[in-house]
Write a protein that holds these residues in place. Sequence first.
Motif, PDB file in Angstrom:
ATOM      1  N   GLY A 393      40.745 -50.486  99.440  1.00  0.00           N
ATOM      2  CA  GLY A 393      39.672 -49.641  99.927  1.00  0.00           C
ATOM      3  C   GLY A 393      38.553 -49.387  98.937  1.00  0.00           C
ATOM      4  N   ASN A 394      38.522 -50.110  97.830  1.00  0.00           N
ATOM      5  CA  ASN A 394      37.496 -49.882  96.815  1.00  0.00           C
ATOM      6  C   ASN A 394      36.208 -50.635  97.153  1.00  0.00           C
ATOM      7  OD1 ASN A 394      39.187 -48.413  94.677  1.00  0.00           O
ATOM      8  ND2 ASN A 394      40.401 -50.258  95.053  1.00  0.00           N
ATOM      9  N   LEU A 395      35.081 -50.028  96.841  1.00  0.00           N
ATOM     10  CA  LEU A 395      33.767 -50.654  96.981  1.00  0.00           C
ATOM     11  C   LEU A 395      33.220 -50.827  95.572  1.00  0.00           C
ATOM     12  CD1 LEU A 395      31.506 -51.625  98.876  1.00  0.00           C
ATOM     13  CD2 LEU A 395      30.592 -49.282  98.847  1.00  0.00           C
ATOM     14  N   VAL A 396      33.170 -52.075  95.107  1.00  0.00           N
ATOM     15  CA  VAL A 396      32.934 -52.342  93.687  1.00  0.00           C
ATOM     16  C   VAL A 396      31.709 -53.229  93.516  1.00  0.00           C
ATOM     17  CG1 VAL A 396      33.955 -53.169  91.528  1.00  0.00           C
ATOM     18  CG2 VAL A 396      35.427 -52.223  93.319  1.00  0.00           C
ATOM     19  N   LEU A 431      23.715 -52.198  99.240  1.00  0.00           N
ATOM     20  CA  LEU A 431      24.129 -51.469 100.446  1.00  0.00           C
ATOM     21  C   LEU A 431      23.548 -50.062 100.467  1.00  0.00           C
ATOM     22  CD1 LEU A 431      27.919 -52.461 100.512  1.00  0.00           C
ATOM     23  CD2 LEU A 431      26.167 -53.204 102.156  1.00  0.00           C
ATOM     24  N   PHE A 432      23.215 -49.524  99.283  1.00  0.00           N
ATOM     25  CA  PHE A 432      22.700 -48.162  99.175  1.00  0.00           C
ATOM     26  C   PHE A 432      21.181 -48.178  99.015  1.00  0.00           C
ATOM     27  CE2 PHE A 432      26.982 -48.125  97.225  1.00  0.00           C
ATOM     28  CZ  PHE A 432      27.609 -47.261  98.115  1.00  0.00           C
ATOM     29  N   ARG A 433      20.558 -47.054  99.342  1.00  0.00           N
ATOM     30  CA  ARG A 433      19.098 -46.981  99.326  1.00  0.00           C
ATOM     31  C   ARG A 433      18.543 -47.058  97.898  1.00  0.00           C
ATOM     32  NH1 ARG A 433      17.077 -42.738 103.398  1.00  0.00           N
ATOM     33  NH2 ARG A 433      17.806 -41.235 101.835  1.00  0.00           N
ATOM     34  N   ALA A 434      19.040 -46.238  96.991  1.00  0.00           N
ATOM     35  CA  ALA A 434      18.566 -46.253  95.595  1.00  0.00           C
ATOM     36  C   ALA A 434      19.665 -45.672  94.708  1.00  0.00           C
ATOM     37  CB  ALA A 434      17.271 -45.469  95.445  1.00  0.00           C
ATOM     38  N   PRO A 435      20.786 -46.374  94.565  1.00  0.00           N
ATOM     39  CA  PRO A 435      21.944 -45.783  93.886  1.00  0.00           C
ATOM     40  C   PRO A 435      21.709 -45.466  92.411  1.00  0.00           C
ATOM     41  CG  PRO A 435      22.286 -48.132  94.232  1.00  0.00           C
ATOM     42  CD  PRO A 435      21.053 -47.760  94.995  1.00  0.00           C
ATOM     43  N   PRO A 447      29.506 -50.423 105.531  1.00  0.00           N
ATOM     44  CA  PRO A 447      30.568 -51.428 105.364  1.00  0.00           C
ATOM     45  C   PRO A 447      31.929 -50.851 105.744  1.00  0.00           C
ATOM     46  CG  PRO A 447      29.987 -50.509 103.232  1.00  0.00           C
ATOM     47  CD  PRO A 447      29.043 -49.892 104.226  1.00  0.00           C
ATOM     48  N   LEU A 448      32.299 -50.988 107.003  1.00  0.00           N
ATOM     49  CA  LEU A 448      33.509 -50.367 107.522  1.00  0.00           C
ATOM     50  C   LEU A 448      34.763 -51.127 107.103  1.00  0.00           C
ATOM     51  CD1 LEU A 448      32.303 -49.527 111.132  1.00  0.00           C
ATOM     52  CD2 LEU A 448      32.466 -47.972 109.176  1.00  0.00           C
ATOM     53  N   ARG A 449      35.838 -50.393 106.905  1.00  0.00           N
ATOM     54  CA  ARG A 449      37.117 -51.006 106.577  1.00  0.00           C
ATOM     55  C   ARG A 449      37.669 -51.757 107.782  1.00  0.00           C
ATOM     56  NH1 ARG A 449      39.874 -47.177 102.261  1.00  0.00           N
ATOM     57  NH2 ARG A 449      38.077 -45.916 101.682  1.00  0.00           N
ATOM     58  N   LEU A 450      38.604 -52.627 107.498  1.00  0.00           N
ATOM     59  CA  LEU A 450      39.218 -53.403 108.560  1.00  0.00           C
ATOM     60  C   LEU A 450      40.118 -52.525 109.419  1.00  0.00           C
ATOM     61  CD1 LEU A 450      40.216 -56.566 106.485  1.00  0.00           C
ATOM     62  CD2 LEU A 450      38.193 -56.265 107.940  1.00  0.00           C
ATOM     63  N   GLY A 451      40.140 -52.813 110.711  1.00  0.00           N
ATOM     64  CA  GLY A 451      41.035 -52.093 111.611  1.00  0.00           C
ATOM     65  C   GLY A 451      40.718 -50.609 111.649  1.00  0.00           C
ATOM     66  N   TYR A 467      34.361 -48.616 103.212  1.00  0.00           N
ATOM     67  CA  TYR A 467      34.904 -48.918 101.897  1.00  0.00           C
ATOM     68  C   TYR A 467      34.329 -47.933 100.892  1.00  0.00           C
ATOM     69  CZ  TYR A 467      36.767 -53.405 103.479  1.00  0.00           C
ATOM     70  OH  TYR A 467      37.481 -54.395 104.128  1.00  0.00           O
ATOM     71  N   GLY A 468      35.148 -47.572  99.919  1.00  0.00           N
ATOM     72  CA  GLY A 468      34.676 -46.674  98.884  1.00  0.00           C
ATOM     73  C   GLY A 468      35.061 -45.235  99.124  1.00  0.00           C
ATOM     74  N   ALA A 469      34.321 -44.333  98.499  1.00  0.00           N
ATOM     75  CA  ALA A 469      34.730 -42.930  98.398  1.00  0.00           C
ATOM     76  C   ALA A 469      34.088 -42.010  99.426  1.00  0.00           C
ATOM     77  CB  ALA A 469      34.415 -42.409  96.991  1.00  0.00           C
TER      78      ALA A 469
END
Length: 490
Positions: A393-396, A431-435, A447-451, A467-469
């Motif tokens: 589940g990490n977004l790296v 994926l983010f506007r201005a991280p 970015p949705l997780r599977l299932g 994905y991510g926090a």
Amino acid sequence: MKRAGARSKGGRRGRRLLLAGAALAVAGLVGAAVTIEHLGIAPRTLAPYVAKRSSGHNPTIVGLGRLVSDTLMELDRGTPSMPADLALTLGAQAQPVGTGRPGGVLVATPDEVRAAIANAQAGEVITLLPGIYRFRERAIDANRPGREDAPVVVRAARPGSVRIECEQVEGFRVSAPWWRFENLEIRGVCGDDTYCEHAFHVVGAGRHFASVNNSIADFNAHFKINGADGDFPDDGLIESNTLYNTHARRTGNPVVPIDLVAASRWQIRANIIKDFIKLEGNQVSYGAFAKGAGSANVFERNVVWCEDRLRGQVGQRVGLSLGGGGTGAEWCRDRKCISEQQGGAVRANLIAACSDVGIYLNSASDSEVADNTLVDTSGIDVRFATSSARLDGNLVDGPIRSRNGGLLHLGANRTAPLWQAYLGYHPVRTLFRAPLEGDFAWRGDVPLRLGNQKGRDLCGAGPVSAYGAFDDFSACRAAGKRVATRFGQP
């Protein structure tokens, strides 16, 4: 006809040469990409090496080295920018915690603070009246035990009303169980950075220590936690604190806001940790680590912003670590440290702007690394055969790597190959506007997780589908005035 045939034959030969050249170019690029992934060297890691190797030569070589170094850094990290001021629900808040039970002890001077703590009884609440308290020479010893049903509490009634200034190596030295500190502002004010080591040193029998809703700045290791005489300060809590430095630390001593050695079952959550730069010695610093053969330590729902106001400094900054840089055997819980950590977890954290990896596992067995968002770091490293980790589940914004035999159990993670950073391409970051400015609104589709998988939420808003926090970073925004702005800094 012969000439036409010759021309046709020459044309075919030319096309074959072009195709062969293109194939070689593609093969070269593929080979370079494979080599980069195998070596695991990020541009941000290579850049200072190039600059250092080219120094001391003639001006042309020095200039070329600087150009290459600057280019690598910009491709990897982008144009430097300052995060916007943000009020978050994480870190120290303006709203006080605790009940301030009646019958407590009111203190108004440093001497009264020392006396009240030295004579504290289980269940006592020591409240510092508004003001500035300067301590010098020796630590404030908290060595009288509280109880589970009656901890000793040291607090300010209102956050921001009490400032404790430490001009000594250690602020509070806690060596007895069940002490809790809340709503305090603590600052290191030593003229020499080597001397302001710790705001809190939790040692030996200091079990069930708690620090909640405190703002702490300008120490090398804001929290130092370790065993003594075969006793270990287990089961601690560091929650909703803001930990930072106002300047890079000119010291060779360890620089890590949370330095946990040999203790077990600590919960470190909902904190803001940032600007921890070490200028001397090995120049390597960490936001927080747990090492020394402890177990079941958890880093959850923290924001770690390695470089916020302090930018462009030498050295390496790592976000969070199970295992840190390793431990000498004499300091290990088992006197061996075959495994630096067992059963630890790094969950639902936002880690950003680090000159090295965001998460580092060093001889950390049976670890969980889940639901984290990493931006502008060189990814996640799981190192040595004694490390094993479940990653899900990490977004790296970078790779997840095994080094020196580290064992990975990979679930569904969203990552980016290392070689893409050499081209200035960062598909996760975009994926983010201005991280890099602290704006984590989604630019487009989430970015949705599977299932139907769900993760933990950095912001405390509920299960996460992305994905991510977090699904929506705006849930981390605080609605009122805070003690601190810009990720927790006053």
